[in-house]
Scaffold this motif. Sequence first.
Motif, short mmCIF file in Angstrom:
data_model
loop_
_atom_site.label_atom_id
_atom_site.label_comp_id
_atom_site.label_asym_id
_atom_site.label_seq_id
_atom_site.Cartn_x
_atom_site.Cartn_y
_atom_site.Cartn_z
N ALA A 166 25.60 -21.61 -23.14
CA ALA A 166 25.40 -23.05 -22.94
C ALA A 166 24.45 -23.26 -21.76
O ALA A 166 24.73 -22.82 -20.64
N VAL A 167 23.31 -23.94 -22.01
CA VAL A 167 22.30 -24.12 -20.96
C VAL A 167 22.16 -25.57 -20.52
O VAL A 167 21.58 -25.84 -19.46
N GLN A 168 22.66 -26.51 -21.30
CA GLN A 168 22.47 -27.91 -20.93
C GLN A 168 23.51 -28.80 -21.62
O GLN A 168 23.97 -28.50 -22.74
N ARG A 169 23.90 -29.86 -20.92
CA ARG A 169 24.75 -30.90 -21.49
C ARG A 169 24.11 -32.25 -21.20
O ARG A 169 23.61 -32.46 -20.10
N ARG A 207 24.85 -38.78 -25.08
CA ARG A 207 24.18 -39.62 -26.07
C ARG A 207 25.21 -40.61 -26.60
O ARG A 207 26.04 -40.29 -27.44
N GLY A 208 25.20 -41.79 -26.02
CA GLY A 208 26.21 -42.78 -26.36
C GLY A 208 27.56 -42.34 -25.83
O GLY A 208 27.73 -42.03 -24.65
N ARG A 209 28.52 -42.28 -26.71
CA ARG A 209 29.86 -41.81 -26.33
C ARG A 209 30.03 -40.31 -26.53
O ARG A 209 31.08 -39.76 -26.22
N ASP A 210 29.05 -39.66 -27.08
CA ASP A 210 29.15 -38.23 -27.38
C ASP A 210 28.47 -37.40 -26.31
O ASP A 210 27.47 -37.81 -25.71
N GLU A 211 29.02 -36.18 -26.10
CA GLU A 211 28.41 -35.21 -25.19
C GLU A 211 27.75 -34.13 -26.02
O GLU A 211 28.39 -33.51 -26.88
N ILE A 212 26.50 -33.89 -25.78
CA ILE A 212 25.74 -32.90 -26.53
C ILE A 212 25.60 -31.64 -25.68
O ILE A 212 25.23 -31.71 -24.51
N ARG A 213 25.93 -30.49 -26.29
CA ARG A 213 25.75 -29.21 -25.62
C ARG A 213 24.63 -28.44 -26.29
O ARG A 213 24.57 -28.35 -27.52
N VAL A 214 23.79 -27.86 -25.48
CA VAL A 214 22.65 -27.09 -25.98
C VAL A 214 22.93 -25.61 -25.73
O VAL A 214 23.18 -25.19 -24.60
N TRP A 215 22.92 -24.83 -26.81
CA TRP A 215 23.16 -23.39 -26.73
C TRP A 215 21.87 -22.65 -27.07
O TRP A 215 21.12 -23.06 -27.97
N VAL A 216 21.67 -21.54 -26.37
CA VAL A 216 20.50 -20.70 -26.62
C VAL A 216 20.97 -19.32 -27.06
O VAL A 216 21.83 -18.71 -26.42
N ARG A 217 20.41 -18.82 -28.17
CA ARG A 217 20.73 -17.47 -28.66
C ARG A 217 19.62 -17.02 -29.60
O ARG A 217 18.71 -17.80 -29.91
N TYR A 218 19.66 -15.76 -30.00
CA TYR A 218 18.67 -15.26 -30.95
C TYR A 218 18.75 -16.06 -32.25
O TYR A 218 19.83 -16.53 -32.64
N ASP A 219 17.61 -16.17 -32.93
CA ASP A 219 17.66 -16.85 -34.22
C ASP A 219 18.36 -15.95 -35.24
O ASP A 219 18.64 -14.77 -34.99
N ARG A 220 18.70 -16.52 -36.38
CA ARG A 220 19.54 -15.81 -37.37
C ARG A 220 18.91 -14.49 -37.82
O ARG A 220 19.63 -13.49 -38.00
N SER A 221 17.62 -14.43 -37.95
CA SER A 221 16.99 -13.19 -38.43
C SER A 221 17.08 -12.07 -37.41
O SER A 221 16.99 -10.88 -37.77
#
Length: 607
Positions: free
Chosen positions: A300-303, A306-320
């Motif tokens: 988790a790198v960022q929160r 957005r309105g009443r919701d909390e958005i979490r941003v995750w960073v990881r390798y792409d599926r491939s």
Amino acid sequence: AFSTFIFLPERIGSFFGQIAKVVGIILLISLIEAFLILPAHLAHSRALDKNTKPFILNIWADKVIAWIRDTLYVPVLRFFLNNPIFGFAIPIALLLLTVGAMQGGIIRFTFFPNVASDRVSINLKMPQGTSEAITDSLITEIENAAWAANKELTEKQSGNLQVIENTVRQLGPGASNASLVLNLLPGEKRDYQSTEVSNAVREKMGPIYDAESVVYGGGNIFGGKPVSVSLVGNDISELKQAKRDLKDAFRQNPRLADVTDNDPAGIKEIKIKLKENAYLLGLSLNTVMSQVRSGFFGAAVQRFQRGRDEIRVWVRYDRSNRSSITDLDQMRIVTPNGNRVPLAEIATYKIERGDVVINHLDGRREIRVEADMSDAKDSAPEILASIKSKVMPEITARYPTVTPLYEGQNRGFAKIGEAMGRVLPIVLLLMYAVIAFVFRSYGQPFLLFILIPFSFVGVAWGHWVHGQSVNVLSGLGIVALIGILVNDGLVLIEKFNLLLKDGLPYHKAMIEAGRSRFRAIFLTSITTVAGLAPLIFERSFSAQFLIPMAISVAYGIAYATFMTLFLLPLLLGLKNSFKMYALWFWRGKKPTRESVERAIMEMEGEQ
């Protein structure tokens, strides 16, 4: 007997405690009825009216009992009193024969009964990570095998009724577990026990090699599994190896089925181990695992809101780049100085299944291996004794840090035996004190207790006749049997003492006591047996718990009747001879048989 049930409830579990409380209340009510209500009934009895004509059935019953008493019983009793060695030899031989039958496995003993029910529960457990489709397909195959077995059983069932009425299949909890419930024809109409149905389904299905365990449950089991061995120790590797060896030994035993353990394999895990050069680069296992987790699971790198919701941003390798094990080999690990090195150069890894649960017993790690019996009527103690003597010595010699503990029904039986070992001596002592106080004799109450082990002959062979194993519930029936047995003996001894006080010679008093009390003892026994017969032959599920107790009481009292009518007079005669010859040796003058009896000594003291 009432004092027995005062001690039982807190000692031996809720089920037996509830039975004890109910019986105790019934005994208390029966005392009130006997002392207060019964005299009023007798006061208005038709028998007091001299003009009342007896029923024809009563006349014939009196003639039958009188014929049995005068033609069969009295001559045999007189023969045994004149030939006491022969009279003692018969019950002793029967007792030895019964003990030999128990030791030889003819009469089986088990801890707790496996009470058959009207349903069969089949539980399938696959390894963790198994797909839902595979689990569902296997439980479906088991269901098809159940219907195939039902077709064969129905052809032999009375009335051609369907043995399996319907099935309920369920997937879960989890994708690797499934269950199947077979609802059977009610036990009153069914020719097969539920264990026979489960064995037929198991045989039709055959082994499922990929499964962690498949359990075909055909009944309700008290106190856990009949065969349960806990392996305890602190060396995990030895514990798991000992578990595998013990499970193999259980599976090779044809008398055991449905082998399971409480240490299932978890999902596959990758275990990473650092090389020496990793530490030279300033890396630690925690640092490496943190980077591996962030790359494949995410970080988790960022929160942000957005309105009443909390958005979490995750960073990881792409599926491939995170879908193959080769992606792990090619991963770059960042060192403290900012350089990147391939994971394969600084670490090795292996794929293993992890632990799902961690069990402890007495402060040490525990793995328990359990199994059911292939034949529900088999002897669990005999199987467990074979495992103790033949299997466990090899395992403990191979893995010295492992200690076996025998759990399940063996542990429950040991607890009940320990409780009964503390309670029964107190109960018997109280019974002895009451009888000794009434008869004012130390020897006569003791003779009544000698009859108790002899009555076990009837109990044991009664179970053999009905194809049952002697178990804990049978023991509760024996407790009730003791009360009936002592009561019949009291009736005979009391009459014998009264006849001695009336001046009858010893042998004549003994024969007349048996003759006059034959009706009371005989009717007490035959009415008890007749009252318990419907319960013994009842096939409904609710009655199965009580059948071992009913067999113990019915067959025990039937055999104990003969012991009271024949062996008790012989024991009284043996006690009389011992006292007579002891006094002859002590005083130098031979006393009469009548003079050494407590009743005559008491009467002379009063005079």
